[in-house]
Design an enzyme around this catalytic site. Structure first.
Site, PDB file in Angstrom:
ATOM      1  N   HIS A  58       0.808  -1.216   0.000  1.00 40.07           N
ATOM      2  CA  HIS A  58       0.000   0.000   0.000  1.00 40.07           C
ATOM      3  C   HIS A  58       0.846   1.273   0.000  1.00 40.07           C
ATOM      4  CE1 HIS A  58      -3.176  -2.822   0.721  1.00 40.07           C
ATOM      5  NE2 HIS A  58      -4.083  -1.889   0.901  1.00 40.07           N
TER       6      HIS A  58
ATOM      7  N   PHE B 138     -13.854   4.347   8.598  1.00 40.29           N
ATOM      8  CA  PHE B 138     -12.724   4.933   7.865  1.00 40.29           C
ATOM      9  C   PHE B 138     -13.171   5.855   6.742  1.00 40.29           C
ATOM     10  CE2 PHE B 138     -13.576   0.551   6.384  1.00 40.29           C
ATOM     11  CZ  PHE B 138     -14.234   0.870   5.196  1.00 40.29           C
TER      12      PHE B 138
ATOM     13  N   TYR C 216     -19.930  47.570   0.075  1.00 42.37           N
ATOM     14  CA  TYR C 216     -20.200  46.345   0.831  1.00 42.37           C
ATOM     15  C   TYR C 216     -18.976  45.842   1.598  1.00 42.37           C
ATOM     16  CZ  TYR C 216     -24.652  45.570  -1.653  1.00 42.37           C
ATOM     17  OH  TYR C 216     -25.918  45.666  -2.153  1.00 42.37           O
TER      18      TYR C 216
ATOM     19  N   ARG D 105     -19.231  47.996   4.697  1.00 41.08           N
ATOM     20  CA  ARG D 105     -20.515  47.978   5.386  1.00 41.08           C
ATOM     21  C   ARG D 105     -20.942  46.567   5.792  1.00 41.08           C
ATOM     22  NH1 ARG D 105     -25.700  48.973   2.193  1.00 41.08           N
ATOM     23  NH2 ARG D 105     -24.194  49.728   0.666  1.00 41.08           N
TER      24      ARG D 105
ATOM     25  N   GLU E  86     -15.063  -1.130  -3.017  1.00 39.63           N
ATOM     26  CA  GLU E  86     -15.114   0.213  -2.440  1.00 39.63           C
ATOM     27  C   GLU E  86     -15.654   1.142  -3.522  1.00 39.63           C
ATOM     28  OE1 GLU E  86     -11.037   0.429  -1.296  1.00 39.63           O
ATOM     29  OE2 GLU E  86     -11.270  -1.223   0.137  1.00 39.63           O
TER      30      GLU E  86
END
Length: 502
Positions: free
Chosen positions: A81, A327, A279, A282, A411
């Site tokens: 992995h 997970f 803006y 404000r 998955e």
């Protein structure tokens, strides 16, 4: 013994001190780890089929593994992995990943063996920081590839950062330097190490820890620009916000009122007849406040995750070992995207205020320098701010709306929270630099309002900047001052000094 009795809660605002205390507590008393490991050992004695403990992984979950191969199974899991790529995870976040993994395993529902857990503690104690490629996780079965790279040094493989953090070195060399030997993995160890959300969690918690400070800085900068532009204080009247009581909005308006207290500049133009400000002045409470509320939501999500168990399968005190989906990174993925948007909006407002400061309103020289033509003044810092704001618009495209199947379809929905995490960090850096540009330009503009004094909080903020950066009468290497303002902004001392004195 319940979970609340075995660990102190980790929070975002005290993230680093909490984790250090937690690691020390687990060095002194790893009882939750020992207890959960005993459950795994008992299950192995009963020869039950347990996912990832004596079976294959993912699409290979139905393949039973012989008892004499269980250690090799876990070792192979790490090796196979560890296939990440790309730029390394930054040192401070790799270090955080390691401590978060220790904290999660120490909650006592993962079944990791004590020698492996103690090796993790040794890495943290000696500040041996794994060198982790940043790309390779899809944010669902845990951050598998990054966590595999993080875990390889335990068995003497992979890479760690050199002691000076200048680059990688073989993990075996780092272990040898500190008198450590590689450990042997036992059943469940590899899976407990690589299942979990620690990459996403580390990035998000790191950014949110900084963001809690950054929202305060944004309010101070807004007040500085308001004073420099001779804006009105009326939009911050408490009654305005009481009839639209979003918590962040109310808090920001109160902050601005406090920062403007005792302002001579406000008094000098009280009867000027100006009706409304743009803006970006404000609507500071409405915009900054919305970002505050969004970030508060994200903090709540991450604090739950900081104190959660996110590997698989989970080990319970009654002997049950249950395979589930803790997970999966979806809760973090949505919050990471939301946090990026909320932070980016702070920069968007800041850049607009910087633009106004350069326009030459109400007695300010255009580009904030008297002799322009031969001098460009502060024209180009606004370009930098604009570029960073526009880059954030690209980075804020939500990663969580994407999914792609992995593990041969086993998955079949993934969160992509890892991608959201990786792009959240540059959003933070961009926002910090945009706010630094406003710090520089607002300070320059306030100089032109002398001898009138701004509000007490704004005055303290301006004085602190001027200790680091001088007023400019002609063009100079302005980038160095932007860097100085960025450092001041990130140090937290600036906000603390203003907050205590205002």
């Amino acid at each position: 013994m319940g979970q609340s009795e075995t660990h102190a809660t980790v929070s975002v605002d005290t993230l680093f001190s909490d984790l250090d205390q937690r690691c020390q507590a687990l060095r002194d008393n790893p009882e939750p780890v020992i207890r959960s490991r005993a459950v795994v050992e008992a299950a192995l004695e009963r020869d039950e089929a347990i996912y990832g403990v004596n079976t294959g992984f993912g699409a290979l979950a139905s393949r039973r593994i012989d008892a004499d191969q269980l250690g090799q199974l876990q070792r192979n899991l790490l090796l196979s992995h560890a296939c990440g790529t790309g730029e390394p995870v930054p040192v401070e976040i790799s270090r955080l990943m390691l401590k978060l993994k220790i904290h999660a395993l120490g909650l006592g529902q993962s079944g990791i063996s004590l020698p492996v857990f103690e090796q993790l503690l040794a890495l943290a104690e000696h500040d041996i920081v794994p060198f982790i490629p940043s790309r390779g996780s899809v944010g669902a079965s845990g951050d598998l590839a990054p966590l595999a790279h993080m875990s390889l040094p335990l068995i003497g493989h992979g890479q760690c950062w050199k002691p000076d953090f200048s680059g990688p070195e073989p993990a075996a060399e780092a272990l040898k330097r500190h008198g450590l030997e590689p450990v042997e993995l036992a059943a469940k160890d590899g899976l407990a190490l690589i299942n979990g959300t620690q990459l996403m969690l580390a990035y998000g918690a790191f950014v949110l820890n900084r963001a809690l400070h950054l929202v305060e800085a944004a309010d101070i900068l807004g007040a500085m620009s308001l004073e420099a532009l001779q804006g009105s204080a009326r939009p911050f009247d408490a009654r305005v916000h009481a009839v639209r009581p979003h918590p962040g909005q109310v808090r920001v308006a109160k902050n601005i009122r406090r920062l403007l207290s005792d302002s001579e500049i406000l008094e000098s133009h009280r009867g000027c007849g100006k009706v409304q400000d743009p803006y970006c002045l404000r609507c500071i409470p409405q915009v900054h406040g919305a970002s505050r509320d969004a970030l508060s939501h994200c903090v709540a999500v991450f604090e739950r995750e900081l104190n959660a168990v996110t590997d698989n399968p989970l080990v319970f005190d009654n002997g049950d070992i249950v395979s589930g989906g803790n997970f999966h990174g979806q809760p973090l993925a949505l919050a990471l995207d939301y946090a990026a948007i909320a932070l980016a909006e702070l920069a968007s407002m800041s850049e607009r205020r910087t633009y106004l400061l350069l326009e030459g309103h109400d007695g300010l020289p255009k580009l904030l320098m008297k002799d322009t033509g031969i001098n460009s003044g502060f024209m180009i810092p606004q370009y930098t701010a604009a570029a960073l704001v526009s880059e954030n618009k690209v980075l804020c495209h939500p990663a969580s709306v994407d999914s792609i199947p992995t593990s041969l379809g086993q998955e079949d929905h993934v969160s992509m929270g890892s991608i959201g995490a990786l792009k959240l960090l540059p959003v933070l850096h961009n926002v910090e630099h945009v706010l630094a540009v406003e710090m520089l330009t607002a300070s320059q503009a306030l100089d032109f309002r002398a001898p009138l004094k701004p509000g007490r909080g704004v005055r303290l903020a301006h004085q602190a900047v001027r200790r680091e950066v001088r007023h400019a009468d002609e063009d100079y290497e302005v980038g160095a001052d932007i860097d100085a303002c960025t450092r001041l902004l990130k140090s937290r001392d600036w906000v603390d000094e203003v907050s205590k004195g205002a």
